[in-house]
Motif scaffolding. Structure first.
Motif, PDB file in Angstrom:
ATOM      1  N   LEU A  83       0.810  -1.216   0.000  1.00  0.00           N
ATOM      2  CA  LEU A  83       0.000   0.000   0.000  1.00  0.00           C
ATOM      3  C   LEU A  83       0.845   1.268   0.000  1.00  0.00           C
ATOM      4  CD1 LEU A  83      -2.806   1.242   0.066  1.00  0.00           C
ATOM      5  CD2 LEU A  83      -2.734   1.131   2.555  1.00  0.00           C
ATOM      6  N   THR A  84       1.973   1.254   0.683  1.00  0.00           N
ATOM      7  CA  THR A  84       2.813   2.452   0.723  1.00  0.00           C
ATOM      8  C   THR A  84       3.336   2.803  -0.667  1.00  0.00           C
ATOM      9  OG1 THR A  84       3.458   1.924   2.990  1.00  0.00           O
ATOM     10  CG2 THR A  84       4.802   3.525   1.822  1.00  0.00           C
ATOM     11  N   ALA A  85       3.596   1.792  -1.482  1.00  0.00           N
ATOM     12  CA  ALA A  85       4.008   2.062  -2.868  1.00  0.00           C
ATOM     13  C   ALA A  85       2.854   2.715  -3.628  1.00  0.00           C
ATOM     14  CB  ALA A  85       4.440   0.773  -3.553  1.00  0.00           C
ATOM     15  N   ASP A  86       1.645   2.177  -3.471  1.00  0.00           N
ATOM     16  CA  ASP A  86       0.481   2.791  -4.121  1.00  0.00           C
ATOM     17  C   ASP A  86       0.324   4.246  -3.698  1.00  0.00           C
ATOM     18  OD1 ASP A  86      -0.175   0.545  -5.522  1.00  0.00           O
ATOM     19  OD2 ASP A  86      -1.791  -0.091  -4.191  1.00  0.00           O
ATOM     20  N   ASN A  87       0.470   4.510  -2.392  1.00  0.00           N
ATOM     21  CA  ASN A  87       0.362   5.882  -1.899  1.00  0.00           C
ATOM     22  C   ASN A  87       1.420   6.783  -2.528  1.00  0.00           C
ATOM     23  OD1 ASN A  87      -1.765   5.253  -0.205  1.00  0.00           O
ATOM     24  ND2 ASN A  87      -0.489   4.896   1.577  1.00  0.00           N
ATOM     25  N   THR A  88       2.613   6.247  -2.691  1.00  0.00           N
ATOM     26  CA  THR A  88       3.708   7.019  -3.285  1.00  0.00           C
ATOM     27  C   THR A  88       3.410   7.352  -4.741  1.00  0.00           C
ATOM     28  OG1 THR A  88       5.243   5.850  -1.827  1.00  0.00           O
ATOM     29  CG2 THR A  88       6.206   7.077  -3.653  1.00  0.00           C
ATOM     30  N   PHE A  89       2.863   6.396  -5.473  1.00  0.00           N
ATOM     31  CA  PHE A  89       2.529   6.632  -6.884  1.00  0.00           C
ATOM     32  C   PHE A  89       1.396   7.650  -7.017  1.00  0.00           C
ATOM     33  CE2 PHE A  89       3.784   1.906  -7.325  1.00  0.00           C
ATOM     34  CZ  PHE A  89       5.123   2.233  -7.332  1.00  0.00           C
ATOM     35  N   GLU A  90       0.394   7.522  -6.170  1.00  0.00           N
ATOM     36  CA  GLU A  90      -0.717   8.481  -6.202  1.00  0.00           C
ATOM     37  C   GLU A  90      -0.225   9.880  -5.870  1.00  0.00           C
ATOM     38  OE1 GLU A  90      -3.619   7.038  -3.488  1.00  0.00           O
ATOM     39  OE2 GLU A  90      -4.327   5.434  -4.806  1.00  0.00           O
ATOM     40  N   ASP A  91       0.692   9.983  -4.909  1.00  0.00           N
ATOM     41  CA  ASP A  91       1.221  11.288  -4.529  1.00  0.00           C
ATOM     42  C   ASP A  91       2.012  11.922  -5.663  1.00  0.00           C
ATOM     43  OD1 ASP A  91       1.467  13.156  -2.226  1.00  0.00           O
ATOM     44  OD2 ASP A  91       3.611  12.826  -2.538  1.00  0.00           O
ATOM     45  N   ALA A  92       2.548  11.087  -6.562  1.00  0.00           N
ATOM     46  CA  ALA A  92       3.275  11.595  -7.734  1.00  0.00           C
ATOM     47  C   ALA A  92       2.334  11.828  -8.915  1.00  0.00           C
ATOM     48  CB  ALA A  92       4.373  10.610  -8.128  1.00  0.00           C
ATOM     49  N   ASN A  93       1.017  11.741  -8.663  1.00  0.00           N
ATOM     50  CA  ASN A  93      -0.027  12.001  -9.664  1.00  0.00           C
ATOM     51  C   ASN A  93      -0.158  10.918 -10.722  1.00  0.00           C
ATOM     52  OD1 ASN A  93      -0.946  14.590  -8.673  1.00  0.00           O
ATOM     53  ND2 ASN A  93       0.987  15.429  -9.399  1.00  0.00           N
ATOM     54  N   ALA A  94       0.358   9.735 -10.447  1.00  0.00           N
ATOM     55  CA  ALA A  94       0.225   8.644 -11.408  1.00  0.00           C
ATOM     56  C   ALA A  94      -1.168   8.029 -11.334  1.00  0.00           C
ATOM     57  CB  ALA A  94       1.271   7.565 -11.130  1.00  0.00           C
ATOM     58  N   VAL A  95      -1.623   7.492 -12.461  1.00  0.00           N
ATOM     59  CA  VAL A  95      -2.862   6.708 -12.507  1.00  0.00           C
ATOM     60  C   VAL A  95      -2.481   5.245 -12.314  1.00  0.00           C
ATOM     61  CG1 VAL A  95      -4.813   5.993 -13.936  1.00  0.00           C
ATOM     62  CG2 VAL A  95      -3.959   8.353 -14.057  1.00  0.00           C
ATOM     63  N   ILE A  96      -3.089   4.586 -11.338  1.00  0.00           N
ATOM     64  CA  ILE A  96      -2.753   3.197 -11.036  1.00  0.00           C
ATOM     65  C   ILE A  96      -3.716   2.256 -11.750  1.00  0.00           C
ATOM     66  CG2 ILE A  96      -2.556   1.453  -9.220  1.00  0.00           C
ATOM     67  CD1 ILE A  96      -1.747   3.643  -7.295  1.00  0.00           C
ATOM     68  N   GLU A  97      -3.145   1.345 -12.521  1.00  0.00           N
ATOM     69  CA  GLU A  97      -3.914   0.277 -13.158  1.00  0.00           C
ATOM     70  C   GLU A  97      -3.609  -1.029 -12.422  1.00  0.00           C
ATOM     71  OE1 GLU A  97      -5.989   0.309 -15.779  1.00  0.00           O
ATOM     72  OE2 GLU A  97      -5.648   2.265 -16.741  1.00  0.00           O
ATOM     73  N   ASN A  98      -4.639  -1.708 -11.946  1.00  0.00           N
ATOM     74  CA  ASN A  98      -4.443  -2.960 -11.213  1.00  0.00           C
ATOM     75  C   ASN A  98      -4.637  -4.165 -12.111  1.00  0.00           C
ATOM     76  OD1 ASN A  98      -6.103  -1.306  -8.574  1.00  0.00           O
ATOM     77  ND2 ASN A  98      -3.954  -1.874  -8.529  1.00  0.00           N
ATOM     78  N   VAL A  99      -3.782  -5.159 -11.932  1.00  0.00           N
ATOM     79  CA  VAL A  99      -3.935  -6.435 -12.636  1.00  0.00           C
ATOM     80  C   VAL A  99      -3.915  -7.555 -11.598  1.00  0.00           C
ATOM     81  CG1 VAL A  99      -2.850  -5.587 -14.756  1.00  0.00           C
ATOM     82  CG2 VAL A  99      -1.441  -6.673 -13.004  1.00  0.00           C
ATOM     83  N   PRO A 100      -4.469  -8.716 -11.920  1.00  0.00           N
ATOM     84  CA  PRO A 100      -4.549  -9.802 -10.939  1.00  0.00           C
ATOM     85  C   PRO A 100      -3.183 -10.329 -10.517  1.00  0.00           C
ATOM     86  CG  PRO A 100      -6.061 -10.171 -12.779  1.00  0.00           C
ATOM     87  CD  PRO A 100      -5.171  -9.042 -13.182  1.00  0.00           C
ATOM     88  N   VAL A 101      -3.175 -10.920  -9.328  1.00  0.00           N
ATOM     89  CA  VAL A 101      -2.015 -11.643  -8.802  1.00  0.00           C
ATOM     90  C   VAL A 101      -2.490 -13.031  -8.414  1.00  0.00           C
ATOM     91  CG1 VAL A 101      -0.279 -11.763  -6.968  1.00  0.00           C
ATOM     92  CG2 VAL A 101      -0.899  -9.551  -7.943  1.00  0.00           C
ATOM     93  N   ASP A 102      -1.801 -14.059  -8.904  1.00  0.00           N
ATOM     94  CA  ASP A 102      -2.193 -15.428  -8.556  1.00  0.00           C
ATOM     95  C   ASP A 102      -0.989 -16.162  -7.987  1.00  0.00           C
ATOM     96  OD1 ASP A 102      -0.602 -16.157 -10.757  1.00  0.00           O
ATOM     97  OD2 ASP A 102      -2.318 -16.273 -12.122  1.00  0.00           O
ATOM     98  N   ALA A 103      -1.021 -17.472  -7.988  1.00  0.00           N
ATOM     99  CA  ALA A 103       0.046 -18.271  -7.391  1.00  0.00           C
ATOM    100  C   ALA A 103       1.380 -18.098  -8.099  1.00  0.00           C
ATOM    101  CB  ALA A 103      -0.355 -19.745  -7.388  1.00  0.00           C
TER     102      ALA A 103
END
Length: 495
Positions: A229-249
């Motif tokens: 989550l801290t990485a996500d917060n850092t990216f958002e603070d830099a004004n980036a748009v976050i695209e999520n993709v799945p994570v599996d085994a």
């Protein structure tokens, strides 16, 4: 005349001299408007009698105030508050609420970032008996403190160490960068030299620097749908748009990344390749090669956060993406926090020279340089093999703790939790039986002096409902692990 006699409080047991206590309080009265410009102060003899202190103490306080420009002495007239000070409306002595509010609320505008994660303010009943189950931190009690202290002392005894107390390179200590180049080439299969390394204050600074250099408004970064989550917060603070993709085994889904790349411009992909945070899964070899091919084809950066590479238990660690990066796409980030202890805020960022040069410029205005003496100490410890020996030692301890924690979790709590034994790292990704809610579990745990990740919601910011959190085992010794399992059992009996 303002009644100093009734409002000055002096503490003879305090470490601060009485004359400074007196001058401090008079300054406070001037700042608050209770003593206005040109207000007359009592003579030194009278004030000494009023406060039952020696006259020389008052004279010393007045002299201090005169030197600082708060008061002035006029011959044959007396001592006065300086008439050049601005007039301030006095505050009421009885209005303590407003005085407290001054400490809590700012009287100026600033940018608030409510999206940034902040720790819980919950206070347990008995902190002495409290056991914390963190999300995967090393046991600071195992830190090689004697080796660090010995090496540190030896360095400070040498004449050249005086140069370490001056300003150094924004890239970090040169000896540490050289030692790291050799160490990372040998242990991680990298192909780098000193020009590819920037020393940082932990891996988080590396993530921040990379984000500030890569992202502008509307630029895009791809992360796992569950992510650090801290990485996500850092990216958002830099004004980036976050695209999520799945994570599996097998780790982050690179086919899903490719789909996004075909229709949108992607600036970077963030991965915790070795032990995905939070689920602990390892990115498969097939997906590693696919991700590198995509980065080359679509010219995006891969931010590879390899936060606990050294702690893999089932087999030899899989070499990082950076070891196969021949086109300059990978920014590799790591540090000593997980190896030694959280307080050792020394990390590194590895990348193409032009990117590292730019990061060093940015680092200059954030934190001019790191702790040069500590960096020199770590350089010496790497060269002497102390860091490697410590890694081998704690690797065996953490493996044993993982085995015990997981066996007890399965044996005694399988009705409540579903999990896979992690191949490495310092935590287990556990999913709570959906008959229960983490709020209830966490709150009941406090009643048993047990802290179970009170900010559990941060593991599911997208409201997927996976009901999972990380339970760290590395920082608990065997006795503590047994006690944690006992207390969790009591929690569910009460629920």
């Amino acid at each position: 005349m303002f009644p100093l006699k009734n409002n000055i409080v002096l503490d003879r047991q305090a470490n601060r001299n009485l004359y400074l206590q007196l001058s401090d309080q008079i300054i406070g009265f001037i700042k608050s408007g209770k003593l206005s410009p040109s207000a007359k102060l009592p003579g030194s003899r009278r004030l000494s009698e009023d406060l039952n202190i020696h006259r020389k103490t008052v004279v010393a306080a007045y002299n201090e105030l005169i030197v600082q420009g708060w008061i002035e002495t006029l011959p044959s007239k007396g001592t006065f508050v300086s008439n050049s000070l601005p007039i301030i409306n006095p505050s009421s002595f009885s209005n303590t609420d407003s005085l407290n509010k001054l400490k809590l609320k700012s009287n100026f505008l600033f940018i608030s970032r409510p999206n940034l994660f902040c720790g819980s303010s919950r206070t347990p009943k008995n902190t002495e008996q409290l056991i914390k189950v963190n999300d995967g931190s090393p046991d600071h009690r195992l830190a090689p403190i004697q080796e660090i202290a010995r090496t540190y002392r030896n360095i400070t005894k040498k004449r050249y160490s005086q140069n370490l107390l001056s300003y150094g390179s924004t890239y970090g200590n040169e000896d540490l960068r050289n030692a790291l180049a050799t160490y990372l080439n040998q242990t991680r299969g990298l192909h780098l030299d000193i020009d590819n390394i920037l020393i940082t204050r932990g891996s988080q600074m590396g993530i921040y620097l990379a984000s500030q250099l890569l992202f502008t408004k509307k630029t895009r970064v791809i992360t796992g749908v569950t992510n650090y989550l801290t990485a996500d917060n850092t990216f958002e603070d830099a004004n980036a748009v976050i695209e999520n993709v799945p994570v599996d085994a097998n780790g982050i889904d690179t086919n899903a990344i490719e789909v996004i790349c075909k229709i949108k411009n992607v600036t970077a992909v963030y991965v915790t390749s070795h032990h995905h945070h939070p689920t602990t899964v390892t990115l498969s070899a097939k997906r590693r090669m696919h991700l590198l091919q995509l980065a080359q084809q679509y010219k995006f950066a891969i931010i590879e956060d390899d936060y606990d590479y050294d702690f893999h238990y089932s087999n030899a660690p899989i070499l990082p993406l950076a070891s196969n990066d021949y086109n300059g796409n990978v920014i590799y980030i790591g540090g000593f926090t997980k190896i030694i202890a959280p307080a050792v805020r020394v990390g590194y960022m590895v990348g193409p020279k032009d990117f590292i040069d730019e990061a060093a410029k940015l680092r200059r205005i954030i934190d001019r340089q790191g702790d040069t003496l500590l960096e020199q100490t770590l350089a010496s410890m790497i060269t002497a093999g102390d860091i490697q020996r410590h890694c081998n030692k704690v690797l065996k301890i953490y493996r044993s703790r993982r085995n015990l924690f997981c066996s007890l979790l399965k044996e005694r709590l399988s009705d409540y939790f579903d999990f896979e034994i992690p191949d490495g790292g310092m935590a287990v990704w556990v999913k709570l039986n959906k008959k229960y809610h983490w709020d209830n579990v966490v709150n009941e745990a406090y009643n048993h002096n047990l802290e179970l990740n009170p900010e559990w919601q941060r593991y599911d910011p997208n409201n997927l409902g996976h009901n999972g959190i990380r339970m760290g085992f590395a920082s608990l010794d065997e006795e503590e692990i047994h006690e944690v399992i006992d207390r969790i059992q009591k929690v569910f009996k009460n629920l």
